[in-house]
Design an enzyme around this catalytic site. Structure first.
Site, PDB file in Angstrom:
ATOM      1  CB  VAL A   1      69.430  91.292  31.949  1.00  0.00           C
ATOM      2  CG1 VAL A   1      68.019  91.046  32.465  1.00  0.00           C
ATOM      3  CG2 VAL A   1      70.453  90.861  32.989  1.00  0.00           C
TER       4      VAL A   1
ATOM      5  CG  ASP B   1      71.277  99.468  23.941  1.00  0.00           C
ATOM      6  OD1 ASP B   1      72.173 100.286  23.633  1.00  0.00           O
ATOM      7  OD2 ASP B   1      71.482  98.522  24.711  1.00  0.00           O
TER       8      ASP B   1
ATOM      9  NE  ARG C   1      74.492  97.667  39.502  1.00  0.00           N
ATOM     10  CZ  ARG C   1      74.328  96.357  39.516  1.00  0.00           C
ATOM     11  NH1 ARG C   1      73.106  95.840  39.557  1.00  0.00           N
ATOM     12  NH2 ARG C   1      75.376  95.552  39.473  1.00  0.00           N
TER      13      ARG C   1
ATOM     14  CG  ASP D   1      65.414  92.863  42.777  1.00  0.00           C
ATOM     15  OD1 ASP D   1      64.926  92.427  43.839  1.00  0.00           O
ATOM     16  OD2 ASP D   1      66.538  92.535  42.354  1.00  0.00           O
TER      17      ASP D   1
ATOM     18  CD  GLU E   1      70.099  98.036  45.992  1.00  0.00           C
ATOM     19  OE1 GLU E   1      71.054  97.244  46.141  1.00  0.00           O
ATOM     20  OE2 GLU E   1      69.538  98.229  44.897  1.00  0.00           O
TER      21      GLU E   1
ATOM     22  CG  HIS F   1      70.012  94.073  44.652  1.00  0.00           C
ATOM     23  ND1 HIS F   1      70.847  95.168  44.542  1.00  0.00           N
ATOM     24  CD2 HIS F   1      70.300  93.308  43.562  1.00  0.00           C
ATOM     25  CE1 HIS F   1      71.591  95.062  43.454  1.00  0.00           C
ATOM     26  NE2 HIS F   1      71.280  93.931  42.845  1.00  0.00           N
TER      27      HIS F   1
ATOM     28  N   GLY G   1      69.212  88.977  41.159  1.00  0.00           N
ATOM     29  CA  GLY G   1      70.487  88.396  40.758  1.00  0.00           C
ATOM     30  C   GLY G   1      70.763  87.070  41.440  1.00  0.00           C
TER      31      GLY G   1
END
Length: 337
Positions: free
Chosen positions: A168, A187, A248, A271, A276, A295, A298
């Protein structure tokens, strides 16, 4: 020459099957394989499911597939490949699966498409403070003077920080080329040359946090990433920055975010959350500087069939002896979704 048609079993829950396999997908499956009877199961322990599993050479899996344990795999002596019609395969793989050398593929690249689209929209909206102005409008109806309280409403010249150069994250970086923004990436597993090729700069996480106007999270939930963005990291963000999470919920410290958003120092577009859904008492629900969606970034609806098509293409490549496009290995799974 007629292509051989191996025995295939679909393993996913009923609603997922009905969403992901419409007439075109079922027709393509029929061209490529013999679909074992029953065509689709959501468990692998009943006598009927075990009979279907016994002769299957390939599984097409998705949401609702149970873990492929040693016991279940023992009932599938002919199994050679698992083509996953969704994103992460974490919920279904086991050590026995890897030990048997069974090919596993994922449609995570295809699932990344709508997540990246959602994220781009969220970034653009963050620059204009659109979700928060929309909430302001519910309370201030006489005029638009409330707009000035949200600061500069612009995307030009913004600094966008992407934490995680994932499937993503890479797509979002590419999409951001359409905007006049500076893109930073943090990263530890990313290659600096690949990040530069995507039009972004690889920097240490603290430098990214201090510089960005919008922080967008794109990293998997791993032991090493739990609450990676906590109170200390959020404190490094400049006043008025927006935190976007489409990855996440576990990678972001919910309590720390609640404190910063309640103070009005940070905005958030979420989101995914941890837990959750959030508890009903969470202050985030009522804050005018927070937008929460259930959510939905996706693959949903027709987007999910893109992943089925991808898995069926992997099946075709397998039958033709071509290498898979998106194989998953145990080693890769340790650092990715």
């Amino acid at each position: 020459m007629t292509r051989r048609r191996p025995r295939a079993l679909l393993v996913m829950d009923g609603p997922t099957f009905r969403t992901q396999f419409h007439a075109p997908q079922l027709r393509r499956l029929g061209e490529l394989a013999q679909a074992a009877d029953p065509v689709c199961v959501d468990e692998l322990d009943s006598p009927d499911a075990r009979r279907a599993l016994r002769g299957a050479e390939v599984l097409l899996t998705s949401w609702g597939c149970p873990v492929l344990t040693a016991e279940r795999l023992a009932a599938a002596p002919e199994l050679r490949a698992v083509f996953h019609c969704a994103g992460t395969v974490r919920p279904l793989v086991s050590e026995t699966l890897w030990q048997r050398g069974i090919l596993v593929t994922t449609a995570a690249d295809d699932n990344a498409v709508p997540v990246a689209e959602y994220t781009l929209a969220a970034i653009v909206f963050a620059g204009k403070k659109a979700p928060f102005l929309a909430q302001d409008a519910r309370r201030h109806r006489a005029d638009w003077s409330y707009r000035a309280a949200r600061g500069e409403l612009s995307n030009r010249g913004r600094v966008i920080g992407l934490v995680g150069f994932s499937r993503v994250g890479r797509r979002v970086a590419a999409m951001l080329r359409a905007l006049e923004v500076r893109v930073l990436v943090a990263d530890p597993h990313a290659d600096a040359a690949e990040v530069r090729a995507a039009g972004a700069e690889l920097v240490p996480l603290p430098d990214l946090l201090r510089a960005c106007d919008v922080l967008s999270l794109h990293l998997p939930a791993l032991p090493s990433t739990g609450n990676l963005i906590g109170q200390r990291e959020l404190a490094l963000l400049r006043d008025g920055a927006t935190v976007i999470n489409t990855a996440r919920g576990a990678v972001l410290d919910t309590a720390a975010l609640e404190r910063e958003c309640a103070r009005g120092r940070l905005d958030a577009i979420l989101d995914v959350t941890e837990p959750e859904p959030l508890p009903a008492a969470s202050v985030l629900y009522d804050l005018p500087n927070v937008m929460i969606t259930p959510h939905v970034a996706g693959s949903l609806g027709s987007e999910a069939r893109r992943m089925s098509d991808s898995a069926l293409e992997e099946l075709a490549r397998y039958l033709d002896g071509r290498p898979p496009r998106s194989p998953v290995t145990a080693e890769r799974l340790r650092v990715s979704a």
